[in-house]
Design an enzyme around this catalytic site. Sequence first.
Site, PDB file in Angstrom:
ATOM      1  N   ARG A  33       0.930  -1.190  -0.204  1.00 14.12           N
ATOM      2  CA  ARG A  33       0.052  -0.011   0.240  1.00 14.12           C
ATOM      3  C   ARG A  33       0.685   1.319   0.271  1.00 14.12           C
ATOM      4  O   ARG A  33       1.993   1.320   0.508  1.00 14.12           O
ATOM      5  CB  ARG A  33      -1.020  -0.097   1.193  1.00 14.12           C
ATOM      6  CG  ARG A  33      -0.356   0.227   2.431  1.00 14.12           C
ATOM      7  CD  ARG A  33       0.026   1.325   3.055  1.00 14.12           C
ATOM      8  NE  ARG A  33       0.320   1.482   4.530  1.00 14.12           N
ATOM      9  CZ  ARG A  33       1.016   2.284   5.094  1.00 14.12           C
ATOM     10  NH1 ARG A  33       1.810   3.093   4.437  1.00 14.12           N
ATOM     11  NH2 ARG A  33       0.892   2.334   6.240  1.00 14.12           N
TER      12      ARG A  33
ATOM     13  N   GLU B 293      -6.752   7.483   7.420  1.00 15.06           N
ATOM     14  CA  GLU B 293      -5.754   8.052   7.996  1.00 15.06           C
ATOM     15  C   GLU B 293      -5.075   9.310   7.046  1.00 15.06           C
ATOM     16  O   GLU B 293      -5.010  10.247   7.463  1.00 15.06           O
ATOM     17  CB  GLU B 293      -4.486   7.016   8.410  1.00 15.06           C
ATOM     18  CG  GLU B 293      -3.557   7.705   8.820  1.00 15.06           C
ATOM     19  CD  GLU B 293      -2.379   6.908   9.712  1.00 15.06           C
ATOM     20  OE1 GLU B 293      -2.768   5.614  10.109  1.00 15.06           O
ATOM     21  OE2 GLU B 293      -1.125   6.923   9.504  1.00 15.06           O
TER      22      GLU B 293
ATOM     23  N   ARG C  83      -5.486   5.905   0.438  1.00 13.34           N
ATOM     24  CA  ARG C  83      -4.527   4.954   0.247  1.00 13.34           C
ATOM     25  C   ARG C  83      -4.928   4.059  -0.773  1.00 13.34           C
ATOM     26  O   ARG C  83      -5.981   3.323  -0.897  1.00 13.34           O
ATOM     27  CB  ARG C  83      -5.033   3.980   1.826  1.00 13.34           C
ATOM     28  CG  ARG C  83      -4.339   4.625   3.071  1.00 13.34           C
ATOM     29  CD  ARG C  83      -2.730   4.649   3.171  1.00 13.34           C
ATOM     30  NE  ARG C  83      -2.015   5.008   4.246  1.00 13.34           N
ATOM     31  CZ  ARG C  83      -2.090   4.587   5.442  1.00 13.34           C
ATOM     32  NH1 ARG C  83      -2.235   3.342   5.611  1.00 13.34           N
ATOM     33  NH2 ARG C  83      -1.451   5.166   6.426  1.00 13.34           N
TER      34      ARG C  83
ATOM     35  N   CYS D 168       0.977  10.564   9.076  1.00 12.95           N
ATOM     36  CA  CYS D 168       1.767  10.364  10.157  1.00 12.95           C
ATOM     37  C   CYS D 168       3.160  10.168   9.562  1.00 12.95           C
ATOM     38  O   CYS D 168       3.574   9.799   8.178  1.00 12.95           O
ATOM     39  CB  CYS D 168       1.595   8.637  10.296  1.00 12.95           C
ATOM     40  SG  CYS D 168       2.357   7.893  11.544  1.00 12.95           S
TER      41      CYS D 168
ATOM     42  N   THR E  45       5.574   8.335   9.835  1.00  9.54           N
ATOM     43  CA  THR E  45       6.243   7.076   9.513  1.00  9.54           C
ATOM     44  C   THR E  45       5.995   6.855   8.083  1.00  9.54           C
ATOM     45  O   THR E  45       6.591   5.733   7.700  1.00  9.54           O
ATOM     46  CB  THR E  45       5.725   5.994  10.416  1.00  9.54           C
ATOM     47  OG1 THR E  45       4.117   5.953  10.097  1.00  9.54           O
ATOM     48  CG2 THR E  45       5.597   6.152  11.874  1.00  9.54           C
TER      49      THR E  45
ATOM     50  N   ARG F 112       4.217   0.405   2.371  1.00 12.41           N
ATOM     51  CA  ARG F 112       4.333  -0.602   3.365  1.00 12.41           C
ATOM     52  C   ARG F 112       3.871  -1.775   2.845  1.00 12.41           C
ATOM     53  O   ARG F 112       2.765  -1.951   2.118  1.00 12.41           O
ATOM     54  CB  ARG F 112       3.427  -0.393   4.500  1.00 12.41           C
ATOM     55  CG  ARG F 112       3.637  -1.419   5.546  1.00 12.41           C
ATOM     56  CD  ARG F 112       3.061  -1.081   6.994  1.00 12.41           C
ATOM     57  NE  ARG F 112       1.554  -1.861   7.026  1.00 12.41           N
ATOM     58  CZ  ARG F 112       1.529  -2.891   7.484  1.00 12.41           C
ATOM     59  NH1 ARG F 112       2.374  -3.792   7.729  1.00 12.41           N
ATOM     60  NH2 ARG F 112       0.051  -3.427   7.394  1.00 12.41           N
TER      61      ARG F 112
ATOM     62  N   ARG G 256       3.748  -6.871  13.021  1.00 13.22           N
ATOM     63  CA  ARG G 256       2.463  -6.670  13.728  1.00 13.22           C
ATOM     64  C   ARG G 256       1.423  -7.791  13.633  1.00 13.22           C
ATOM     65  O   ARG G 256       1.787  -8.762  13.129  1.00 13.22           O
ATOM     66  CB  ARG G 256       1.793  -5.443  12.475  1.00 13.22           C
ATOM     67  CG  ARG G 256       2.425  -4.324  12.289  1.00 13.22           C
ATOM     68  CD  ARG G 256       1.539  -3.298  11.449  1.00 13.22           C
ATOM     69  NE  ARG G 256       2.313  -2.088  11.215  1.00 13.22           N
ATOM     70  CZ  ARG G 256       1.928  -1.149  10.654  1.00 13.22           C
ATOM     71  NH1 ARG G 256       0.523  -1.239   9.911  1.00 13.22           N
ATOM     72  NH2 ARG G 256       2.349   0.132  10.293  1.00 13.22           N
TER      73      ARG G 256
ATOM     74  N   GLU H  24      -2.106  -2.914  12.856  1.00 10.30           N
ATOM     75  CA  GLU H  24      -1.339  -2.432  13.957  1.00 10.30           C
ATOM     76  C   GLU H  24      -2.025  -2.491  15.028  1.00 10.30           C
ATOM     77  O   GLU H  24      -3.326  -2.266  15.301  1.00 10.30           O
ATOM     78  CB  GLU H  24      -1.170  -0.818  13.499  1.00 10.30           C
ATOM     79  CG  GLU H  24      -0.095  -0.293  14.367  1.00 10.30           C
ATOM     80  CD  GLU H  24       0.552   0.852  13.681  1.00 10.30           C
ATOM     81  OE1 GLU H  24      -0.054   1.495  12.654  1.00 10.30           O
ATOM     82  OE2 GLU H  24       1.836   0.940  13.719  1.00 10.30           O
TER      83      GLU H  24
END
Length: 386
Positions: A153, A252, A256, A298, A300, A307, A336, A341
């Site tokens: 993703r 988020e 995505r 985020c 990260t 990811r 994870r 998560e």
Amino acid sequence: MLLNSKTRPKFKFLTSWILATFRHASKKVDKNLLKQMEDDFQKLADSKSKSLLRRHLTKEIFDKLKTQTTPSYNSTLMHCISSGLCNHDSGVGLYAPDPEAYKVFADLFDPVIEDYHKCFRKTDKQPETAFGKGKDFENLDPDGNFIVSTRVRCGRALKGFPFNPCLTEEDYNKLQSEICAALKNLKGEYKGCYESLSTMDKCSQQKLIDDHLLFKEGDRFLEAAGASRFWPIGRGIYLNDAKNFVVWVNEEDHIRIISMEKGGDLGKVYDRMVGGVEALGKQLQFNRDERLGFLTFCPTNLGTSIRASVHIKLPKLMNDPEELKELSERYRLQIRGTSGEHSEAKDGVHDISNQRRLGLTEYEIIKEMHTGIKGLIEAEKKAKSC
Ligand code: ADP
Ligand code: CIR
């Protein structure tokens, strides 16, 4: 307290004079907010939290940043750290309420970014986008002994919009309609349907979550960061006909883009995601920063925002936490649980992915993950049963 969308400049033709006046006017941080921030900061400092926020938000940096605000959206330090202040069990605990926050609050973001993405220093720059070809990567588990499924993703933000804590209800709807208009033009294997969360019944929603296709509702880390306002307005999911290409809207990140399927053919899954990103990128303007790459809520997820994960069973290694820790650090992998998560592993299935997303090209990120998973499978084969 969380935002001041009314004072947001709405028109691009604002003169620099007006903008300067506005910036000056928006600089004050409410004294009650300041007091709350100071109390919560002290609680975090006194806690045993292992978050990157606690590690890097020193008293000196806190005092320097606590009265700062971003010029266009009036975001405060509280917007950035509220998730980590509320959730001492955060891994990171920091979010950017708008793109400018990465610069205004750089004294905090930069060390967190450097720590998370393994040595991306404040003088470093994300390389140009370079997807390369997924076919370079052989199937990680051709005999189907270890890998249940593979997913890749990435996240994208649209230019001209802030992130969740600063979005108005109108922004959520506007983002959704712009993204849906682009999704409608997808062709071939990407052709599919969009469903808004507002019109989806709870049963269908849960089925999609259980099938790992849809995001969960009520993530406390995101909620504390101000990411659940106006829920479910503007949120939804796009699924292609084969259900192996998925787009999440306004969870988020604004978008995505996800590709997933059973088995370990990472290259094929990656190429499908790349095709989808490129098709959407022709129609939508993504927000990319010269230094930090694709901007995300985020820190990260900055850089490539990729990811790449496998759902994998490694029973012997999972029984040897020391060895597993050493290997995941060596290969820069993150582990994870089965439902994402902050979840637990079910039936011995773990979600293992690349940890860093910044400082490397997209191709290099996939290569790093591919090498790492290959290494874990080799180690599993060599490990002795206890
Ligand atoms: P992300 O940050 O990538 O969105 P999350 O940890 O929130 O990841 O997980 C989102 C969903 O994707 C969860 O349902 C999770 O189980 C699912 N998922 C992640 N990796 C895989 C995979 N390799 N195969 C199947 N589902 C996956
Ligand atoms: C946390 O700090 O734990 C959450 N805000 C999630 C951080 C992103 N996760 C990650 O490690 N990639």
